[in-house]
Design a protein around this motif. Structure first.
Motif, PDB file in Angstrom:
ATOM      1  N   LEU A  11       4.981 -51.530   5.921  1.00 34.15           N
ATOM      2  CA  LEU A  11       5.286 -50.572   6.977  1.00 34.15           C
ATOM      3  C   LEU A  11       5.961 -51.255   8.165  1.00 34.15           C
ATOM      4  O   LEU A  11       6.822 -50.668   8.829  1.00 34.15           O
ATOM      5  CB  LEU A  11       4.015 -49.870   7.442  1.00 34.15           C
ATOM      6  CG  LEU A  11       3.365 -48.913   6.434  1.00 34.15           C
ATOM      7  CD1 LEU A  11       2.002 -48.451   6.944  1.00 34.15           C
ATOM      8  CD2 LEU A  11       4.254 -47.709   6.159  1.00 34.15           C
ATOM      9  N   TYR A  29       8.747 -42.798  -1.491  1.00 29.85           N
ATOM     10  CA  TYR A  29       9.212 -43.767  -0.506  1.00 29.85           C
ATOM     11  C   TYR A  29       8.546 -45.123  -0.711  1.00 29.85           C
ATOM     12  O   TYR A  29       9.147 -46.166  -0.429  1.00 29.85           O
ATOM     13  CB  TYR A  29       8.918 -43.275   0.910  1.00 29.85           C
ATOM     14  CG  TYR A  29       9.505 -41.926   1.242  1.00 29.85           C
ATOM     15  CD1 TYR A  29      10.884 -41.721   1.254  1.00 29.85           C
ATOM     16  CD2 TYR A  29       8.681 -40.833   1.546  1.00 29.85           C
ATOM     17  CE1 TYR A  29      11.420 -40.483   1.562  1.00 29.85           C
ATOM     18  CE2 TYR A  29       9.216 -39.594   1.859  1.00 29.85           C
ATOM     19  CZ  TYR A  29      10.587 -39.425   1.864  1.00 29.85           C
ATOM     20  OH  TYR A  29      11.108 -38.191   2.167  1.00 29.85           O
ATOM     21  N   ALA A  30       7.312 -45.111  -1.186  1.00 33.91           N
ATOM     22  CA  ALA A  30       6.554 -46.352  -1.350  1.00 33.91           C
ATOM     23  C   ALA A  30       7.161 -47.283  -2.385  1.00 33.91           C
ATOM     24  O   ALA A  30       6.847 -48.476  -2.403  1.00 33.91           O
ATOM     25  CB  ALA A  30       5.101 -46.037  -1.716  1.00 33.91           C
ATOM     26  N   PRO A  39      10.473 -49.334   4.173  1.00 33.53           N
ATOM     27  CA  PRO A  39       9.915 -48.017   4.500  1.00 33.53           C
ATOM     28  C   PRO A  39      11.006 -47.102   5.048  1.00 33.53           C
ATOM     29  O   PRO A  39      12.010 -47.568   5.600  1.00 33.53           O
ATOM     30  CB  PRO A  39       8.862 -48.317   5.573  1.00 33.53           C
ATOM     31  CG  PRO A  39       8.664 -49.787   5.543  1.00 33.53           C
ATOM     32  CD  PRO A  39       9.924 -50.396   5.030  1.00 33.53           C
ATOM     33  N   GLN A  53       3.063 -44.143   2.674  1.00 33.36           N
ATOM     34  CA  GLN A  53       4.515 -43.977   2.532  1.00 33.36           C
ATOM     35  C   GLN A  53       5.286 -44.039   3.852  1.00 33.36           C
ATOM     36  O   GLN A  53       6.505 -44.186   3.828  1.00 33.36           O
ATOM     37  CB  GLN A  53       4.816 -42.625   1.861  1.00 33.36           C
ATOM     38  CG  GLN A  53       4.196 -42.463   0.480  1.00 33.36           C
ATOM     39  CD  GLN A  53       5.171 -41.868  -0.505  1.00 33.36           C
ATOM     40  OE1 GLN A  53       6.190 -42.457  -0.832  1.00 33.36           O
ATOM     41  NE2 GLN A  53       4.855 -40.677  -0.975  1.00 33.36           N
TER      42      GLN A  53
END
Length: 338
Positions: free
Chosen positions: A13, A251-252, A257, A295
């Motif tokens: 992240l 998205y992960a 990110p 995510q």
């Protein structure tokens, strides 16, 4: 069963950073969880690190997730332990949470009344509503709960009687249901007009299993079913949950990110539809953390919501970011004024 949620990776992240948009916008995070599980911990320290990341988050609402149940005593009263546990974790953190949505098994029907009374007493004024585990789909690929419920809970006479008891106590009812269950939500809102029904996570638009997120017929089926729910004035909508695996975004899986511009572009058709159907006065943004944190970061999530609300006027933006949720859950609105 194993958690169906994406694992939170703080190092991943941190790879994407953004400046805070509209830093003066007050926010009421209308939906988050707390837990301490083998797959991860999200208690007050983790929540406050997120809400302190730059946005002007004034308060939050905790929503049940099977945390800290009592280990003994009458089975129907064991969820009271969740309220006790969360209050114990959050002592000293004013307004985080300012309110709670607890669990009481509505299959008890009218016999749920003493459970509601016990929850209200344990909550020291913070219990504002109830939620049950009700999101069900026939396809095992559509799963957002480690222990999925059986089919049909929302359709039972007992659930209706329990919902009437919730309304009689002055509480609201949060419902997490997939798009394929929205007719059941509509029927409940119609049958119990005194009950405020708060539809979680945009009404569960699906993008996995037999549901293609990009197929027009799938989008239209969700929209039309949600429109039938929105037609009843006792319904509300929470806008969020896009990090849930069942929504279909991955998205992960990306090296970096997502940024808020991409998220706003991805989510706009669903957000705009929710606003068209419910209006800002019956809609509210939610983080759904830590579920969605697998995510997207908290900072970028709220930037995406701010982009999505940018075309609205100031009164409409305030409704989405705090006023609708405060009114719905009976929260002191002075918290959100300068």
């Amino acid at each position: 069963m194993a958690s169906p949620h994406y694992k939170v990776r703080e190092d991943w992240l941190a790879l994407s950073q953004e400046e805070i948009l509209v830093p003066g916008q007050p926010i009421f995070d209308a939906h988050h969880h707390m837990w301490d599980r083998p797959e991860g911990r999200y208690r007050s320290e983790e929540l406050m690190a997120d809400v302190g990341a730059g946005h002007d988050v004034r308060a939050s609402l905790y929503v049940q997730c099977r945390t800290g149940y009592r280990l003994d005593g009458p089975y129907e009263l064991r969820p009271v332990g969740e309220v006790e546990t969360v209050l114990n974790w959050t002592r000293g953190y004013e307004h985080f949470p300012v309110g709670m949505v607890a669990m009481a098994d509505l299959q008890l029907g009218d016999r749920v009344r003493p459970v509601l009374e016990a929850l209200i007493h344990a909550g020291e004024g913070r219990v504002k509503g109830i939620r049950n585990t009700t999101a069900w789909h026939a396809d095992p690929a559509v799963r957002s709960n480690p222990t999925p419920p059986p089919d049909g809970l929302l359709r039972t006479d007992a659930f209706r009687d329990g919902a009437r008891a919730v309304a009689a106590q002055g509480l609201s009812l949060d419902i997490w249901a997939y798009q394929t269950q929205l007719d059941e939500v509509r029927a409940l809102a119609e049958d119990v007009p005194d009950l405020t029904v708060i539809v979680n996570h945009c009404g569960g638009p699906l993008g996995v299993g037999p549901h293609d997120r990009n197929a027009p017929e799938n989008f239209h089926a969700w929209r039309d079913s949600l429109a039938a729910v929105a037609a009843f004035p006792n319904t509300r909508i929470k806008i969020g949950g896009f990090g849930l695996g069942v929504f279909g975004w991955r998205y992960a899986d990306a090296p970096m990110p997502p940024l808020s511009v991409a998220l706003a572009n991805d989510w706009r058709p669903w957000v705009d539809t929710c606003l068209d159907l419910f209006g800002p006065d019956r809609a509210m943004f939610e983080s759904n953390f830590p579920v969605d944190k697998g995510q997207v970061s908290y900072r970028i999530l709220w930037n995406a919501f701010k982009r999505l609300a940018a075309q609205l006027n100031e009164t409409e933006q305030d409704a989405l970011f705090w006023r609708s949720a405060a009114r719905t859950y009976g929260i002191d609105q002075n918290i959100f004024h300068p």
